[in-house]
Design a protein around this motif. Structure first.
Motif, short mmCIF file in Angstrom:
data_model
loop_
_atom_site.label_atom_id
_atom_site.label_comp_id
_atom_site.label_asym_id
_atom_site.label_seq_id
_atom_site.Cartn_x
_atom_site.Cartn_y
_atom_site.Cartn_z
N THR A 178 0.89 -1.32 0.03
CA THR A 178 0.21 -0.13 0.12
C THR A 178 0.84 1.06 -0.01
OG1 THR A 178 -1.38 -1.07 1.25
CG2 THR A 178 -1.77 1.08 1.06
N PRO A 179 1.55 1.78 -1.22
CA PRO A 179 2.37 2.86 -1.25
C PRO A 179 1.51 4.12 -0.91
CG PRO A 179 1.63 2.01 -3.67
CD PRO A 179 1.31 0.88 -2.53
N VAL A 180 2.13 4.94 -0.23
CA VAL A 180 1.55 6.24 0.21
C VAL A 180 2.21 7.35 -0.76
CG1 VAL A 180 1.33 8.04 2.03
CG2 VAL A 180 1.27 5.67 2.78
N THR A 181 1.07 7.79 -1.48
CA THR A 181 1.53 8.92 -2.46
C THR A 181 1.02 10.29 -2.24
OG1 THR A 181 -0.41 8.20 -3.83
CG2 THR A 181 1.71 7.05 -4.16
N SER A 182 0.17 10.37 -1.25
CA SER A 182 -0.50 11.83 -0.92
C SER A 182 -0.69 11.99 0.57
CB SER A 182 -1.84 11.93 -1.72
OG SER A 182 -2.35 12.88 -1.14
N MET A 183 0.04 12.81 1.15
CA MET A 183 -0.31 12.78 2.33
C MET A 183 -1.77 13.46 2.59
SD MET A 183 0.23 13.27 5.63
CE MET A 183 2.07 13.31 6.08
N ARG A 184 -2.34 14.16 1.74
CA ARG A 184 -3.85 14.77 1.71
C ARG A 184 -4.62 13.72 1.85
NH1 ARG A 184 -3.69 17.69 -2.51
NH2 ARG A 184 -3.46 19.85 -1.41
N ALA A 185 -4.38 12.76 1.00
CA ALA A 185 -5.13 11.57 1.10
C ALA A 185 -5.27 10.83 2.44
CB ALA A 185 -4.85 10.52 -0.02
N VAL A 186 -3.88 10.50 2.99
CA VAL A 186 -3.82 9.94 4.23
C VAL A 186 -4.58 10.78 5.35
CG1 VAL A 186 -2.34 9.61 6.23
CG2 VAL A 186 -1.60 9.15 3.76
N ASP A 189 19.75 11.59 1.43
CA ASP A 189 19.09 12.72 1.70
C ASP A 189 17.36 12.34 1.89
OD1 ASP A 189 21.00 14.76 1.67
OD2 ASP A 189 20.97 15.03 -0.33
N ASN A 190 16.86 13.36 2.54
CA ASN A 190 15.36 13.20 2.86
C ASN A 190 14.70 13.75 1.46
OD1 ASN A 190 16.75 14.50 5.29
ND2 ASN A 190 15.13 13.14 6.23
N ALA A 191 13.46 12.94 1.09
CA ALA A 191 12.73 13.22 0.35
C ALA A 191 11.28 13.13 0.45
CB ALA A 191 12.99 12.44 -1.05
N PHE A 192 10.37 14.13 0.04
CA PHE A 192 9.13 14.14 0.47
C PHE A 192 8.07 14.35 -0.77
CE2 PHE A 192 11.39 15.21 4.57
CZ PHE A 192 11.08 14.11 5.57
N PRO A 193 8.40 13.82 -1.90
CA PRO A 193 7.29 14.29 -2.95
C PRO A 193 6.17 14.07 -2.78
CG PRO A 193 8.76 12.27 -3.48
CD PRO A 193 9.22 12.85 -2.08
N TRP A 194 5.75 13.16 -1.90
CA TRP A 194 4.35 12.61 -1.78
C TRP A 194 3.68 13.84 -0.63
CZ3 TRP A 194 3.23 11.07 3.25
CH2 TRP A 194 4.41 10.81 4.24
N ASP A 238 -6.29 9.97 14.03
CA ASP A 238 -6.14 10.84 15.36
C ASP A 238 -4.75 11.19 14.95
OD1 ASP A 238 -8.60 10.43 16.37
OD2 ASP A 238 -8.02 8.67 17.25
N ALA A 239 -3.68 10.69 14.64
CA ALA A 239 -2.10 10.84 14.44
C ALA A 239 -1.57 10.09 13.35
CB ALA A 239 -1.53 10.77 15.77
N VAL A 240 -0.64 11.02 12.80
CA VAL A 240 0.25 10.33 11.52
C VAL A 240 1.79 10.34 11.89
CG1 VAL A 240 0.74 10.49 9.10
CG2 VAL A 240 -1.78 10.95 9.75
N TYR A 241 2.37 9.35 11.83
CA TYR A 241 3.73 9.51 12.09
C TYR A 241 4.48 9.11 11.01
CZ TYR A 241 8.15 8.11 14.10
OH TYR A 241 9.71 8.27 14.35
N VAL A 242 5.43 9.93 10.34
CA VAL A 242 6.02 9.79 9.47
C VAL A 242 7.52 9.39 9.73
CG1 VAL A 242 7.21 10.95 7.05
CG2 VAL A 242 4.73 11.53 8.03
N GLY A 243 7.98 8.17 9.18
CA GLY A 243 9.26 7.58 9.59
C GLY A 243 9.73 7.09 8.31
N SER A 244 9.84 7.92 7.23
CA SER A 244 10.16 7.27 5.87
C SER A 244 11.80 7.37 5.69
CB SER A 244 9.54 7.97 4.84
OG SER A 244 9.62 9.52 4.92
N GLY A 245 12.35 7.64 6.73
CA GLY A 245 13.89 7.80 6.60
C GLY A 245 14.21 8.95 5.49
#
Length: 239
Positions: free
Chosen positions: A22-30, A190-195, A36-43
């Motif tokens: 289940t790839p995450v491609t959109s924070m708006r969709a999440v 490096d970090n990357a947050f294109p989603w 109640d909370a979202v934790y981002v640990g995508s490295g």
């Protein structure tokens, strides 16, 4: 694989609902799912590049983390006999040993510093050297040597390190060229947050380094209930 399975089972046994494939491609969709909370640990999933002369004159220079992914999915199945791995972290160790399995014969891992400063785990280094991977210390990349569109080597400055005023400094002893057919860059990530959308309605602010702005105590972002951790939150401070 056994260790990974054991660690995953610790989490699964706690009753966590894991959504596989289940790839995450959109924070708006999440966010729209109403958690109640979202934790981002995508490295830090984006491999660093090395912009020195010759970088864009050949297709035989690879970004380590991307190259490993392509090997895993079967997109890359071979490599040249002489391979240079630039960098000496655990990704570099994966790259050098994978190169051997794809047909590489002369594999060298090239480091800017000496062994006490290596980031790779000691056992990773030992395993690589047992497979006759050569570790080249105190060499700084200078340029890729490309002749008529073909990568034939890489030029390095050989360094001597010393301490001056409490800081490590280097001086160039000479310049050397190491022949190669392929180069794999494993100099960090490096970090990357294109989603993650940057629009105002999402409400997550980023700084000038494209890192999320977080509270350093709670690791909460500028949007309540959204948290970042690990390399995703600390970025270069933790790499």
């Amino acid at each position: 694989a056994q260790v990974l399975d054991e660690e995953l089972n610790y989490i699964l046994d706690m009753g966590v609902d894991v959504r596989w494939n289940t790839p995450v491609t959109s924070m708006r969709a999440v966010l729209a799912e109403g958690h109640d909370a979202v934790y981002v640990g995508s490295g830090a999933p984006k491999g660093k590049n090395l912009e020195v002369p010759g970088r864009h004159d050949t297709d035989r220079i690879h970004i380590g983390i991307e190259w490993l992914s392509s090997v895993h999915f079967g997109h890359i199945k071979t490599i040249g006999e002489r391979v240079l791995i630039i960098g000496v972290g655990n990704t570099a160790m994966d790259c050098c040993r994978t190169s051997l399995r794809l047909g590489g014969k002369d594999i060298k891992v090239v480091a800017r510093r000496s062994r006490p400063h290596f980031k790779a785990s000691p056992w990773e280094l030992e395993d690589a050297e047992e497979e006759l991977v050569e570790i080249v210390e105190n060499h700084a990349p200078k340029r890729f040597v490309v002749e008529k569109g073909k990568l034939v080597g890489m030029e390095f400055e050989r360094l001597r390190w010393m301490e001056a005023l409490g800081k490590q400094r280097s001086e160039v002893i000479d310049t050397v060229t190491i022949p190669c057919d392929d180069v794999i860059l494993a100099i960090g990530q490096d970090n990357a947050f294109p989603w993650i959308e940057r629009e105002k309605d999402v409400g997550i602010a980023f700084d000038k380094n494209d890192m999320p702005v977080v509270d350093r105590t709670t690791m909460q972002s500028t949007r309540g209930g959204v948290f970042f951790g690990g390399d995703s939150g600390w970025g270069r401070e933790n790499i």
